[in-house]
Scaffold this active site. Structure first.
Site, PDB file in Angstrom:
ATOM      1  N   HIS A  58      82.060 -35.128  -1.022  1.00 20.04           N
ATOM      2  CA  HIS A  58      81.530 -34.324  -2.358  1.00 20.04           C
ATOM      3  C   HIS A  58      82.572 -33.568  -2.893  1.00 20.04           C
ATOM      4  O   HIS A  58      82.835 -33.435  -4.322  1.00 20.04           O
ATOM      5  CB  HIS A  58      80.532 -33.328  -2.041  1.00 20.04           C
ATOM      6  CG  HIS A  58      79.177 -33.824  -1.762  1.00 20.04           C
ATOM      7  ND1 HIS A  58      78.297 -33.216  -0.744  1.00 20.04           N
ATOM      8  CD2 HIS A  58      78.702 -35.169  -2.155  1.00 20.04           C
ATOM      9  CE1 HIS A  58      77.142 -34.265  -0.630  1.00 20.04           C
ATOM     10  NE2 HIS A  58      77.490 -35.322  -1.170  1.00 20.04           N
ATOM     11  N   HIS A 110      72.662 -44.767  -2.987  1.00 16.47           N
ATOM     12  CA  HIS A 110      71.800 -44.006  -1.997  1.00 16.47           C
ATOM     13  C   HIS A 110      71.758 -42.651  -1.968  1.00 16.47           C
ATOM     14  O   HIS A 110      72.415 -41.740  -1.565  1.00 16.47           O
ATOM     15  CB  HIS A 110      72.317 -44.365  -0.497  1.00 16.47           C
ATOM     16  CG  HIS A 110      72.540 -45.813  -0.270  1.00 16.47           C
ATOM     17  ND1 HIS A 110      73.260 -46.686  -0.900  1.00 16.47           N
ATOM     18  CD2 HIS A 110      71.617 -46.496   0.706  1.00 16.47           C
ATOM     19  CE1 HIS A 110      73.135 -48.008  -0.114  1.00 16.47           C
ATOM     20  NE2 HIS A 110      72.274 -47.950   0.736  1.00 16.47           N
ATOM     21  N   SER A 124      75.023 -35.423  -3.579  1.00 20.64           N
ATOM     22  CA  SER A 124      75.625 -36.218  -4.534  1.00 20.64           C
ATOM     23  C   SER A 124      74.979 -36.273  -6.181  1.00 20.64           C
ATOM     24  O   SER A 124      75.749 -35.894  -7.095  1.00 20.64           O
ATOM     25  CB  SER A 124      76.175 -37.668  -4.163  1.00 20.64           C
ATOM     26  OG  SER A 124      74.910 -38.140  -3.755  1.00 20.64           O
ATOM     27  N   ASP A 139      66.107 -50.373  -3.912  1.00 22.82           N
ATOM     28  CA  ASP A 139      66.978 -50.816  -3.048  1.00 22.82           C
ATOM     29  C   ASP A 139      68.514 -50.610  -3.617  1.00 22.82           C
ATOM     30  O   ASP A 139      68.620 -51.331  -4.644  1.00 22.82           O
ATOM     31  CB  ASP A 139      66.797 -52.197  -2.456  1.00 22.82           C
ATOM     32  CG  ASP A 139      68.096 -52.694  -1.381  1.00 22.82           C
ATOM     33  OD1 ASP A 139      69.001 -51.977  -1.195  1.00 22.82           O
ATOM     34  OD2 ASP A 139      68.100 -53.809  -1.073  1.00 22.82           O
ATOM     35  N   ASP A 159      76.817 -44.901  -0.586  1.00 21.96           N
ATOM     36  CA  ASP A 159      76.748 -43.994   0.710  1.00 21.96           C
ATOM     37  C   ASP A 159      75.556 -44.392   1.462  1.00 21.96           C
ATOM     38  O   ASP A 159      74.417 -43.485   1.651  1.00 21.96           O
ATOM     39  CB  ASP A 159      76.486 -42.494  -0.178  1.00 21.96           C
ATOM     40  CG  ASP A 159      76.538 -41.361   1.029  1.00 21.96           C
ATOM     41  OD1 ASP A 159      76.961 -41.685   2.082  1.00 21.96           O
ATOM     42  OD2 ASP A 159      76.027 -40.210   0.759  1.00 21.96           O
TER      43      ASP A 159
HETATM   44  C1  LIG Z   1      73.721 -40.545   3.368  1.00 22.52           C
HETATM   45  S1  LIG Z   1      72.085 -40.395   2.536  1.00 22.52           S
HETATM   46  C2  LIG Z   1      72.834 -40.175   0.893  1.00 22.52           C
HETATM   47  C3  LIG Z   1      73.427 -38.710   0.794  1.00 22.52           C
HETATM   48  C4  LIG Z   1      73.615 -38.540  -1.004  1.00 22.52           C
HETATM   49  N1  LIG Z   1      74.334 -39.755  -1.248  1.00 22.52           N
HETATM   50  C5  LIG Z   1      74.521 -37.391  -0.887  1.00 22.52           C
HETATM   51  O1  LIG Z   1      75.690 -37.386  -0.824  1.00 22.52           O
HETATM   52  O2  LIG Z   1      74.273 -36.161  -0.970  1.00 22.52           O
HETATM   53  C6  LIG Z   1      71.444 -41.784   2.533  1.00 22.52           C
HETATM   54  C7  LIG Z   1      70.249 -42.161   1.639  1.00 22.52           C
HETATM   55  O3  LIG Z   1      69.801 -43.275   1.532  1.00 22.52           O
HETATM   56  C8  LIG Z   1      68.504 -43.659   1.494  1.00 22.52           C
HETATM   57  N2  LIG Z   1      68.391 -45.120   1.872  1.00 22.52           N
HETATM   58  C9  LIG Z   1      68.413 -45.770   2.886  1.00 22.52           C
HETATM   59  N3  LIG Z   1      68.480 -47.170   2.559  1.00 22.52           N
HETATM   60  C10 LIG Z   1      68.412 -47.322   1.106  1.00 22.52           C
HETATM   61  C11 LIG Z   1      68.468 -48.554   0.126  1.00 22.52           C
HETATM   62  N4  LIG Z   1      68.446 -49.364   0.710  1.00 22.52           N
HETATM   63  N5  LIG Z   1      68.664 -48.059  -0.994  1.00 22.52           N
HETATM   64  C12 LIG Z   1      68.423 -46.863  -1.465  1.00 22.52           C
HETATM   65  N6  LIG Z   1      68.399 -45.771  -0.692  1.00 22.52           N
HETATM   66  C13 LIG Z   1      68.374 -45.972   0.601  1.00 22.52           C
HETATM   67  C14 LIG Z   1      67.960 -42.854   2.439  1.00 22.52           C
HETATM   68  O4  LIG Z   1      66.683 -42.562   2.515  1.00 22.52           O
HETATM   69  C15 LIG Z   1      68.951 -41.432   2.349  1.00 22.52           C
HETATM   70  O5  LIG Z   1      68.331 -40.600   1.527  1.00 22.52           O
END
Ligand SMILES: C[S@@+](CC[C@H](N)C(=O)[O-])C[C@H]1O[C@@H](n2cnc3c(N)ncnc32)[C@H](O)[C@@H]1O
Length: 284
Positions: free
Chosen positions: A18, A41, A100, A143, A164
């Site tokens: 961040h 993500h 994020s 996705d 991420d």
């Molecule tokens: C590490 S966290 C994200 C944290 C966020 N980017 C932040 O920095 O605050 C990963 C997220 O990806 C989601 N996720 C998992 N597989 C995914 C996919 N194929 N596409 C989109 N989101 C996904 C999960 O539910 C989770 O909320």
């Protein structure tokens, strides 16, 4: 898919990610032309540090909460800490943590555009709630890997892509390398940021090698280690650090990080062998 970021919000991994995200967005916003932000993500956007998930792991204690107790914070952390402090305005202590999407929301202008992808229904509900009414933002239950193909290049021709993933699957390092390759092919001038955990060096070295082999240029690597990584064959290896691959790092990012990472590494250390790395992976 069980990953829930609420257990990890505000940990040292979030701090590095961040802080760099906020610095890069500040640089993009310094020029008047609008830009696009893609969060593949996205997560929930806001996290409750007094909630049961965060309290169960206590990870924020060794992350953002250590930083907020410091007085001599380097200028490179100002954009990030500014968002954290504003989110907690009126509170006696830090009880809310920005993900994020929230940081991006706060650091973009009225003519910028944001696309936030999330798969998990619970995170998605919170994400929609946190961004409701903001017409610049599209929240998509999708996705995020697919958006790297379907939504790049953006018509704005300027932008930042944050990749991420949760790193629950064994092949996530390879997926990250592939995702960055797809993004780079479509949007070679974009700022592409990929986050990864460090338990042992092997998968990280392979990720870096794959990025170079994909022909991606102008790559900065920033890593933070809170302890020494384990040997590659150690079955009990635990999280020792994290890193970011930043393609097309905005002007002055490396310089800001050079002044910030030593300070962060000293404040966030949890054991012997910690430190940081700031390197160029592939030149011009
Ligand atoms: C590490 S966290 C994200 C944290 C966020 N980017 C932040 O920095 O605050 C990963 C997220 O990806 C989601 N996720 C998992 N597989 C995914 C996919 N194929 N596409 C989109 N989101 C996904 C999960 O539910 C989770 O909320």
């Amino acid at each position: 898919m069980n990953y829930r970021h609420a257990f990890h919000a505000g940990n040292f991994g979030d701090v590095l990610k961040h802080a760099v995200l906020a610095l890069a967005l500040a640089r993009l916003a310094a020029k008047p032309a609008p830009f696009f932000y893609l969060d593949t993500h996205a997560g929930a956007a806001r996290y409750d540090l007094a909630g049961s998930e965060a309290l169960r792991t206590g990870e924020a204690q060794d992350g953002i909460l250590r930083l907020l107790a410091e007085r001599d914070t380097p200028p490179g952390l100002r954009p990030y800490l500014g968002v954290v402090r504003t989110l907690n305005a009126g509170e006696a202590q830090c009880v809310r943590y920005p993900g994020s999407p929230w940081i991006a929301r706060k650091m973009t202008r009225p003519n910028d555009r944001l696309l936030l992808c999330e798969m998990h229904s619970e995170a998605l509900r919170d994400l929609r709630r946190a961004t409701a009414g903001d017409r610049r933002i599209e929240v998509r239950q999708a996705d995020g890997w697919g958006a790297l193909k379907s939504d790049l290049p953006p018509p704005e021709r300027r932008g930042l892509v944050l990749v991420d993933p949760p790193f629950e699957a064994k092949d996530e390092y390879e997926r990250l390398a592939r995702g960055l390759r797809h993004a780079y092919r479509r949007f070679a001038t974009g700022v592409l940021v990929g986050w990864y955990p460090i338990k042992t060096r092997g998968p990280v070295d392979a990720l870096h090698a794959a990025v170079v082999a994909a022909g991606i240029r102008r790559v900065l690597v920033a890593e933070l280690l809170v302890r020494a990584p384990a040997a590659d064959d150690d079955p009990a290896a635990r999280l020792a650090g994290c890193g970011l691959v930043v393609v097309n790092p905005p002007w002055t990012l490396a310089e800001s990080l050079a002044a910030t990472l030593p300070w962060l590494a000293a404040r966030l250390a949890q054991g012997p062998g910690g430190g940081y790395r700031l390197d160029s992976l592939a030149g011009e």
